[in-house]
Scaffold this motif. Structure first.
Motif, short mmCIF file in Angstrom:
data_model
loop_
_atom_site.label_atom_id
_atom_site.label_comp_id
_atom_site.label_asym_id
_atom_site.label_seq_id
_atom_site.Cartn_x
_atom_site.Cartn_y
_atom_site.Cartn_z
N HIS A 43 0.84 -1.20 0.00
CA HIS A 43 0.00 0.00 0.00
C HIS A 43 0.87 1.25 0.00
O HIS A 43 1.99 1.24 0.52
CB HIS A 43 -0.90 0.02 1.24
N GLN A 44 0.32 2.33 -0.54
CA GLN A 44 1.02 3.61 -0.54
C GLN A 44 0.09 4.72 -0.04
O GLN A 44 -1.05 4.83 -0.50
CB GLN A 44 1.52 3.97 -1.95
N TYR A 45 0.59 5.49 0.90
CA TYR A 45 -0.16 6.62 1.45
C TYR A 45 0.78 7.80 1.63
O TYR A 45 1.98 7.63 1.83
CB TYR A 45 -0.78 6.26 2.81
N ASP A 46 0.21 8.98 1.59
CA ASP A 46 1.02 10.16 1.90
C ASP A 46 1.40 10.16 3.39
O ASP A 46 2.54 10.44 3.75
CB ASP A 46 0.25 11.44 1.57
N VAL A 47 0.42 9.83 4.23
CA VAL A 47 0.65 9.81 5.67
C VAL A 47 0.06 8.53 6.26
O VAL A 47 -1.11 8.21 6.02
CB VAL A 47 0.02 11.03 6.38
N LEU A 48 0.89 7.81 6.99
CA LEU A 48 0.45 6.61 7.69
C LEU A 48 0.38 6.93 9.18
O LEU A 48 1.40 7.27 9.80
CB LEU A 48 1.42 5.46 7.46
N VAL A 49 -0.82 6.86 9.76
CA VAL A 49 -1.01 7.14 11.18
C VAL A 49 -1.27 5.83 11.90
O VAL A 49 -2.26 5.14 11.62
CB VAL A 49 -2.21 8.10 11.40
N ILE A 50 -0.38 5.48 12.81
CA ILE A 50 -0.51 4.23 13.56
C ILE A 50 -1.15 4.56 14.90
O ILE A 50 -0.49 5.07 15.81
CB ILE A 50 0.86 3.54 13.73
N GLY A 51 -2.43 4.29 15.02
CA GLY A 51 -3.19 4.61 16.22
C GLY A 51 -4.40 5.45 15.89
O GLY A 51 -4.32 6.41 15.12
N SER A 52 -5.56 5.08 16.45
CA SER A 52 -6.83 5.72 16.06
C SER A 52 -7.50 6.46 17.20
O SER A 52 -8.72 6.61 17.22
CB SER A 52 -7.79 4.66 15.51
N GLY A 53 -6.71 6.94 18.18
CA GLY A 53 -7.29 7.68 19.29
C GLY A 53 -7.32 9.18 19.02
O GLY A 53 -7.30 9.63 17.87
#
Length: 532
Positions: free
Chosen positions: A5-15
């Motif tokens: 997968h490719q993303y501009d921003v990968l955020v690990i955590g959904s709080g």
């Protein structure tokens, strides 16, 4: 089959931190927000008290700064404290603009502000006693309205991908390997920027107010990637977790004491005035140690928090969640005191960051509880944690936006190699090691410490580490194995940090060094100098 997968921003955590950052970035960016389980399983959803901010005309930025510095035991970084507090009103306004339903004064447009331990003013804005749920649900609804934000449940980050891991020169985060629990495969996520918003590590202790996912994942991944960590010896124990065999991890909000709740022994005697002139409104470390002392002195299982002297309607309107939850266990808090015990609650240390959430690795950010900004020092002031999430999420988002044109999408990242591992038929080892780790951390690295206890814990954790490393090398990864590996590493870093502090300060109290040194210094661990 594994996916790329490719993303501009990968955020690990959904709080709170992760969602806030995603919502503060432009909709032209492709953003992935990962959650280990269901989106609401993190600590944000369960936060009761509220968010500390300077909102009342009688309050001042300087007062909030001073309260934070006092609670932090002389170890806060004042520039971080000022930055956070000076941006508090703007952060709260952003939440209001998102639609967070904060509680208002009866018949007024003014927001109701409560007071918590260590604060000199009423400055806690809240949504009854379920602030975390109100904030999370609002931000989640907003995120779902943005087509550029993908919310991916059941995705567990395994490790970060950096240039050095690929044998390249230089140092930059290029993405992460992520276990997709839906497919059972480890996928490759390439990203121009990676943000760790994974929360704290309170699950390292046997008794905790945190959700099951608070395993220090971001701290462990950042450490393995070469980032420094700081002040991991400071683990805050919430003084008042509900004591009931079926309650698991339900905490009684600090606001109960802020609104007049009294801590009592089984005979009805108050004890906090013997420990601190502020009584029940003393900072959390003092209250937790006082409760721990009384429980050990008297050999009792719990103490009691009593607010039954307040009108029943007042209690039900201010603390509906606490009232209903306790009533479900047969405790009517309008007529009875609440049995409470301390429980591990908040990790004050974490991955070293600057004012923009940048770590030692370019392209990698850490925000929220997984970070060490210098705001909390040796003890977190109540309700400053959610505030830190919003202020630093917005600051990190602005920093990412400023760099967008300079950073290209990483390419040619290798897929995860699972060719040398097999399925495990000995998962009982994971469960056994998990239980052993949390028990000795509670016994030896808890509210009161000694050198002997810490050395014993260090010996135990290193034996566990060797077992876990062998298991990790031979078997396919699972969420339980990933979390155990991370938790054991963070436990080792906590123990090493505690051994290095030759004094008692804030949340770190040791019988071998009961006094406080004149000079306050952070405990900074550097990969490669302490740990290989």
């Amino acid at each position: 089959m594994s996916q790329h997968h490719q993303y501009d921003v990968l955020v690990i955590g959904s709080g709170a931190a992760g969602l806030s950052l995603a919502l503060n970035l432009p909709e032209s960016l492709r953003i992935a927000v990962l959650s280990k389980g269901e989106l609401a399983n993190g600590s944000t959803y369960w936060a009761q008290g509220g968010v500390a901010a300077v909102l009342d005309e009688s309050d001042t930025t300087q007062s909030h700064v001073e309260d934070t510095l006092v609670a932090g035991g002389g170890l806060c970084r004042e520039e971080a404290v000022r930055f956070t507090v000076e941006n508090s009103r703007e952060a709260i306004q952003w939440l209001i603009d998102q639609g967070v339903p904060f509680t208002r004064e009866d018949g007024s447009e003014l927001f109701h502000l409560t007071r918590e331990g260590g604060h000199s003013h009423r400055r806690i804005i809240h949504a009854a006693d379920a602030t975390g749920a109100a904030i999370f649900n609002t931000l989640l609804e907003r995120a779902r309205q943005h087509t550029n934000i993908e919310l991916l449940e059941q995705h567990v980050a395994v490790d970060l991908i950096g240039r050095r891991r690929l044998g390249e020169s230089g140092k930059r985060c290029l993405g992460a390997y992520v276990l997709n629990r839906n497919s059972g495969e480890v996928d490759t996520f390439a990203a121009r920027f990676v943000v760790l918003a994974t929360g704290g590590a309170a699950k390292v202790y046997l008794y905790t107010s945190n959700s099951d996912g608070a395993c220090g994942d971001g701290i462990a991944m950042a450490w393995r990637a070469g980032c420094r960590v700081g002040n991991l010896e400071f683990n805050q124990f919430h003084p008042t977790c509900l004591y009931h065999p079926q309650a698991k991890n339900f905490l009684i909000t600090e606001a109960v004491r802020g609104e007049g709740g009294l801590l009592k022994l089984p005979n009805g005697e108050r004890f906090m005035p013997r420990f601190d002139e502020r009584g029940e409104l003393a900072p959390r470390d003092i209250v937790a140690r006082a409760i721990d002392h009384e429980m050990k002195r008297l050999g009792i299982d719990c103490v009691y928090l009593d607010i039954s002297h307040k009108p029943a309607d007042f209690i039900k309107s201010h603390f509906p969640t606490v009232y209903e939850r306790c009533l479900g266990f047969g405790i009517d808090i309008t007529r009875q005191p609440i049995p409470v015990v301390p429980a591990a609650h908040y990790t004050c240390g974490g991955v070293l960051t600057d004012q923009h959430g940048r770590t030692d690795m370019p392209g990698l950010y850490a925000i929220g509880e997984t970070s060490f900004t210098g705001l909390h020092g040796a003890n977190r002031l109540a309700s400053n944690s959610l505030l830190e999430c919003f202020v630093y999420a917005r600051s990190a988002a602005a920093d990412i936006l400023a760099q967008l044109e300079q950073i290209a999408m990483p390419s040619n990242l290798p897929a995860w190699d699972a060719s040398q591992v097999t399925d495990s038929d000995e998962d009982v080892i994971i469960a056994h090691n998990w239980d052993e780790l949390r028990r000795f951390m509670w016994d030896y690295v808890g509210i009161v410490r000694t050198n002997k206890r810490l050395q014993r814990a260090q010996h135990r954790v290193r034996l566990l580490q060797s077992e876990i490393d062998e298991f990790y090398s031979n078997y396919r990864v699972s969420r339980d194995l990933i979390e155990l590996r991370n938790l054991a590493l963070v436990a080792e870093l906590m123990i090493e940090s505690a051994l290095r502090r030759k004094e008692s300060r804030g949340l770190h109290y040791t019988l071998d060094y009961p006094g406080q040194l004149q000079r306050a210094e952070d405990t900074i661990l550097q990969p490669g100098t302490y740990y290989g």
